[in-house]
Design an enzyme around this catalytic site. Structure first.
Site, PDB file in Angstrom:
ATOM      1  N   THR A 143      -5.363  -0.414   6.569  1.00 28.71           N
ATOM      2  CA  THR A 143      -6.730  -0.856   6.876  1.00 28.71           C
ATOM      3  C   THR A 143      -6.831  -1.103   8.374  1.00 28.71           C
ATOM      4  OG1 THR A 143      -6.945  -1.810   4.708  1.00 28.71           O
ATOM      5  CG2 THR A 143      -8.450  -2.633   6.393  1.00 28.71           C
ATOM      6  N   THR A 155      -1.189  -4.285   8.722  1.00 25.13           N
ATOM      7  CA  THR A 155      -2.093  -4.594   9.842  1.00 25.13           C
ATOM      8  C   THR A 155      -2.503  -6.056   9.710  1.00 25.13           C
ATOM      9  OG1 THR A 155      -3.943  -3.764   8.515  1.00 25.13           O
ATOM     10  CG2 THR A 155      -3.023  -2.258  10.131  1.00 25.13           C
ATOM     11  N   VAL A 166       0.830  -1.209   0.000  1.00 23.02           N
ATOM     12  CA  VAL A 166       0.000   0.000   0.000  1.00 23.02           C
ATOM     13  C   VAL A 166       0.865   1.260   0.000  1.00 23.02           C
ATOM     14  CG1 VAL A 166      -1.636   1.326   1.407  1.00 23.02           C
ATOM     15  CG2 VAL A 166      -1.935  -1.129   1.131  1.00 23.02           C
ATOM     16  N   GLY A 185      -9.017 -15.446  -1.905  1.00 20.45           N
ATOM     17  CA  GLY A 185      -7.815 -15.440  -1.060  1.00 20.45           C
ATOM     18  C   GLY A 185      -7.230 -14.049  -1.091  1.00 20.45           C
ATOM     19  N   CYS A 245      -6.258  -9.198   1.506  1.00 20.40           N
ATOM     20  CA  CYS A 245      -7.302  -8.319   2.049  1.00 20.40           C
ATOM     21  C   CYS A 245      -8.587  -9.024   2.453  1.00 20.40           C
ATOM     22  CB  CYS A 245      -7.638  -7.240   1.028  1.00 20.40           C
ATOM     23  SG  CYS A 245      -6.327  -6.047   0.860  1.00 20.40           S
ATOM     24  N   LYS A 293      15.671  -2.806   2.289  1.00 23.30           N
ATOM     25  CA  LYS A 293      14.597  -2.474   1.353  1.00 23.30           C
ATOM     26  C   LYS A 293      14.814  -1.072   0.768  1.00 23.30           C
ATOM     27  CE  LYS A 293       9.677  -3.417   1.545  1.00 23.30           C
ATOM     28  NZ  LYS A 293       8.547  -3.406   2.472  1.00 23.30           N
TER      29      LYS A 293
HETATM   30  C1  UDX Z   1      -9.178  -6.644  -2.915  1.00 23.39           C
HETATM   31  C2  UDX Z   1     -10.159  -5.512  -3.255  1.00 23.39           C
HETATM   32  O1  UDX Z   1     -10.675  -5.724  -4.583  1.00 23.39           O
HETATM   33  C3  UDX Z   1      -9.475  -4.163  -3.135  1.00 23.39           C
HETATM   34  O2  UDX Z   1     -10.424  -3.134  -3.383  1.00 23.39           O
HETATM   35  C4  UDX Z   1      -8.932  -4.049  -1.723  1.00 23.39           C
HETATM   36  O3  UDX Z   1      -8.323  -2.816  -1.484  1.00 23.39           O
HETATM   37  C5  UDX Z   1      -7.962  -5.178  -1.444  1.00 23.39           C
HETATM   38  O4  UDX Z   1      -8.628  -6.423  -1.629  1.00 23.39           O
HETATM   39  P1  UDX Z   1      -7.212  -7.974  -4.140  1.00 23.39           P
HETATM   40  O5  UDX Z   1      -7.127  -8.792  -2.887  1.00 23.39           O
HETATM   41  O6  UDX Z   1      -5.962  -7.478  -4.753  1.00 23.39           O
HETATM   42  O7  UDX Z   1      -8.154  -6.693  -3.902  1.00 23.39           O
HETATM   43  O8  UDX Z   1      -7.912  -8.875  -5.249  1.00 23.39           O
HETATM   44  P2  UDX Z   1      -9.342  -9.036  -5.932  1.00 23.39           P
HETATM   45  O9  UDX Z   1      -9.187  -8.860  -7.384  1.00 23.39           O
HETATM   46  O10 UDX Z   1     -10.379  -8.253  -5.263  1.00 23.39           O
HETATM   47  O11 UDX Z   1      -9.603 -10.611  -5.672  1.00 23.39           O
HETATM   48  C6  UDX Z   1      -9.644 -11.157  -4.368  1.00 23.39           C
HETATM   49  C7  UDX Z   1      -9.944 -12.631  -4.414  1.00 23.39           C
HETATM   50  O12 UDX Z   1     -11.267 -12.866  -4.854  1.00 23.39           O
HETATM   51  C8  UDX Z   1      -9.053 -13.428  -5.353  1.00 23.39           C
HETATM   52  O13 UDX Z   1      -8.702 -14.658  -4.750  1.00 23.39           O
HETATM   53  C9  UDX Z   1      -9.909 -13.629  -6.575  1.00 23.39           C
HETATM   54  O14 UDX Z   1      -9.562 -14.776  -7.308  1.00 23.39           O
HETATM   55  C10 UDX Z   1     -11.274 -13.780  -5.935  1.00 23.39           C
HETATM   56  N1  UDX Z   1     -12.384 -13.425  -6.848  1.00 23.39           N
HETATM   57  C11 UDX Z   1     -12.552 -12.138  -7.266  1.00 23.39           C
HETATM   58  C12 UDX Z   1     -13.280 -14.415  -7.260  1.00 23.39           C
HETATM   59  O15 UDX Z   1     -13.145 -15.592  -6.895  1.00 23.39           O
HETATM   60  N2  UDX Z   1     -14.312 -14.052  -8.065  1.00 23.39           N
HETATM   61  C13 UDX Z   1     -14.522 -12.781  -8.485  1.00 23.39           C
HETATM   62  O16 UDX Z   1     -15.509 -12.545  -9.202  1.00 23.39           O
HETATM   63  C14 UDX Z   1     -13.607 -11.791  -8.083  1.00 23.39           C
END
Ligand code: UDX
Length: 435
Positions: free
Chosen positions: A122, A86, A11, A260, A263, A35
Site C-alpha cells: 500500500t 509500508t 501481503v 484497529g 490497515c 523466516k
Molecule cells: C482491512 C480491509 O477490510 C481490507 O480490505 C484491507 O486490505 C486491509 O484492511 P483488516 O484490517 O484485516 O482489513 O480488517 P477489517 O475486517 O476490515 O476490520 C478492521 C477494523 O474495523 C477492526 O478493528 C474491526 O473490528 C473494525 N470493524 C469492522 C468494526 O468496528 N465494525 C465493522 O462493521 C467492521
C-alpha cells in the site's frame, strides 16, 4: 506465469501462495534467513486460517518456493511483485517507503529481460512513478513496466478475499504489462471477477479511498451508536434500516470500540497526509482519525461507569485482545488503549485471547494472562469483551455469572442480547443498545 514476490509478510505470503494456487510458478523472497528457513520447513510465521494448507500443497507441487536470493528469483520472473511493509512514518503518519524503494533498487539491478514490476504494497499516490525512476537508474525503459495492483485482503479471511475478490484493480499503462496482468489474473476472469484497468495514480488512490471509506462507515455508525444510547434507540435496528438501502449497504456498520489493525489506522493517516501534501486536505478523514482515536480510549470509561465510578483495586476480566477475531495481530487494537487506561485507574487485569497473547505479552505490562475464557472470570468484579471471537459468543453464562464476584459485563462488540442478559441477572452494558 513465473512470479517473484518480494517480501514474505502478510501481503506477500498470502498473495504469493494464492498465485501458486492459481497454477503460477512463484518464488517468495525475503532477506530474513530465519523466516525463509521456517517457511521451507513448513512453518507459517503468521496466523491466517487456511494458509498453512495452501503453502504445504503448493510447495509439494513444486509451484511455490522460498529463498533469500533476490537476483536469481528476479532473473527468472515474468512479473516481480513488491509486497514489503509500508509502516506509518514517525511524526507525520505518512507511509514509510524505505523498503519499497530498496526493493525497487535491487530489482532494477537484477532485471535481464522484460519484466513487469508490480507494487502490491500500500503506497501513496506517485510511488509507482518513483519506482519507475529507480528502475530506470539501472535498466533501459524497454526492460520494464511498473504496475500498481493493491490488495484488499482482510486478516482472517485473506485467502477467500484473494481467491474470490469483489474486484481486482490494476494500474497498468502499456499493452504489454496489461497482457501479463491479464494472464496472472486469468483464473479470476474465468469466474467473472471484474478486473479494472486504470492509470497508476487511480489505482494507488483506489486502495486508500476504499479503506478510508470503510473506516468512515465504521466511525459513522459508532457515533450513531452513541446517539442511540442517549435517545433510547437500538443501533442494530438503525444499521439494518439504513443498510437495506442498496446505496448504503449493510456491511461495515457494526458499532464497536473503534477500528484497529494494520490497515485502517495507517492508511487513513497516510491518505490524510497525502491530501495535505497535494493541498487538497480531506477534512472528513482527519475527523475520522481523531474520532476513532479518542473513542478507543473512551471505551475504558464505560467499564469504570459500569463498575459504579471506580475500579481501583478491582479485578477486571478481559476477553479478547486482538483488533478483530481470527488473527493474532495486535496492531492498533482497541485493547492497547483500553487496558492501560484501566490499569492506570487501579484495576487488576486478567485477560484471555485465543491467538493474540504471545504478541500481547510484549505490548501490555502488569496484566495476568489466562489459559482460557473462564479463568479470568474467577472472582472478577466485571468482564469486558473487546474482541468478538466465536468462542466468546457461546459462553456458559450461568458459569460466567457464578464465577464472578459481581455479574457486570461490558460487551464492546454487542455479541449478546441486552434483554436476555438482563433476564439472566447480568448488569449488562454494550454499544448503542439497551434492554
Ligand atoms: C482491512 C480491509 O477490510 C481490507 O480490505 C484491507 O486490505 C486491509 O484492511 P483488516 O484490517 O484485516 O482489513 O480488517 P477489517 O475486517 O476490515 O476490520 C478492521 C477494523 O474495523 C477492526 O478493528 C474491526 O473490528 C473494525 N470493524 C469492522 C468494526 O468496528 N465494525 C465493522 O462493521 C467492521
Amino acid at each position: 506465469m513465473r512470479i517473484t514476490m518480494v517480501g514474505t509478510g502478510y501481503v506477500g505470503l498470502v498473495s504469493g501462495t494464492c498465485f501458486s494456487e492459481f497454477g503460477h510458478e512463484v518464488i517468495c523472497v525475503d532477506k530474513d534467513q530465519g523466516k525463509i528457513d521456517r517457511l521451507n520447513a513448513g512453518e507459517i510465521p503468521i496466523f491466517e486460517p487456511g494458509l498453512d494448507v495452501l503453502v504445504a500443497k503448493n510447495t509439494k507441487a513444486g509451484r511455490l518456493s522460498f529463498q533469500t536470493d533476490l537476483v536469481s528469483a528476479v532473473e527468472k520472473a515474468d512479473a516481480v511483485f513488491i509486497g514489503v511493509g509500508t509502516p506509518s512514518r514517525r511524526g507525520d503518519g505518512q507511509a514509510d517507503l524505505t523498503y519499497v524503494f530498496q526493493a525497487a533498487k535491487e530489482i532494477g539491478q537484477a532485471i535481464k529481460d522484460y519484466t513487469v514490476v508490480v507494487n502490491k504494497s500500500t503506497v501513496p499516490v506517485g510511488t509507482g512513478r518513483k519506482v519507475a525512476e529507480i528502475l530506470a537508474e539501472t535498466c533501459t525503459s524497454d526492460l520494464f513496466d511498473v504496475v500498481s495492483n493493491p490488495e484488499f485482503l482482510r486478516e482472517g479471511a485473506a485467502i477467500e478475499d484473494f481467491m474470490r475478490p469483489d474486484r481486482v484493480v490494476v494500474g497498468a499503462e502499456t499493452d504489454k504489462s496489461k497482457k501479463v496482468m491479464e494472464a496472472i489474473y486469468r483464473p479470476l476472469s474465468l469466474i467473472q471477477t471484474p478486473i479494472l484497468f486504470t492509470s497508476l495514480e487511480s489505482s494507488e488512490l483506489t486502495k486508500y479511498a476504499g479503506n478510508a471509506f470503510l473506516a468512515t462507515k465504521i466511525t459513522f455508525i459508532n457515533e450513531i451508536a452513541d446517539l442511540c444510547e442517549k435517545v433510547g434507540a437500538d443501533v442494530h435496528s438503525v444499521a439494518k434500516g439504513i443498510g437495506l438501502d442498496g446505496r448504503i449497504g449493510g456491511k461495515f456498520l457494526h458499532a464497536g470500540p473503534g477500528f484497529g489493525g494494520s490497515c485502517f489506522p495507517k492508511d487513513t493517516r497516510a491518505l490524510y497526509q497525502s491530501s495535505l501534501e497535494f493541498e487538497a486536505p480531506i477534512k472528513l478523514v482527519e475527523t475520522v482519525i481523531n474520532v476513532n482515536e479518542s473513542r478507543k480510549i473512551r471505551m475504558a470509561d464505560r467499564v469504570i461507569t459500569a463498575c459504579g465510578g471506580s475500579i481501583d483495586g478491582k479485578k477486571i476480566a478481559v476477553l479478547g485482545l486482538t483488533f478483530k477475531p481470527n488473527t493474532d495481530d495486535m496492531r492498533e487494537s482497541p485493547s492497547l488503549d483500553i487496558i492501560p487506561t484501566l490499569c492506570k485507574a487501579g484495576a487488576n487485569i486478567h485477560a484471555y485471547d485465543p491467538e493474540g497473547m504471545e504478541e500481547a505479552k510484549s505490548l501490555l505490562s502488569d496484566i495476568t494472562f489466562c489459559k482460557d475464557a473462564y479463568e479470568p472470570l474467577e472472582g472478577a468484579d466485571a468482564v469486558v469483551i473487546i474482541t468478538e471471537w466465536n468462542e466468546f459468543r457461546a459462553l456458559d453464562l450461568d458459569r460466567v455469572k457464578s464465577s464472578m464476584k459481581s455479574p457486570i459485563m461490558v460487551d464492546l462488540r454487542n455479541i449478546y442480547e441486552p434483554r436476555e442478559m438482563k433476564d439472566l441477572g447480568f448488569e449488562y452494558t454494550c454499544v448503542g443498545r439497551q434492554a
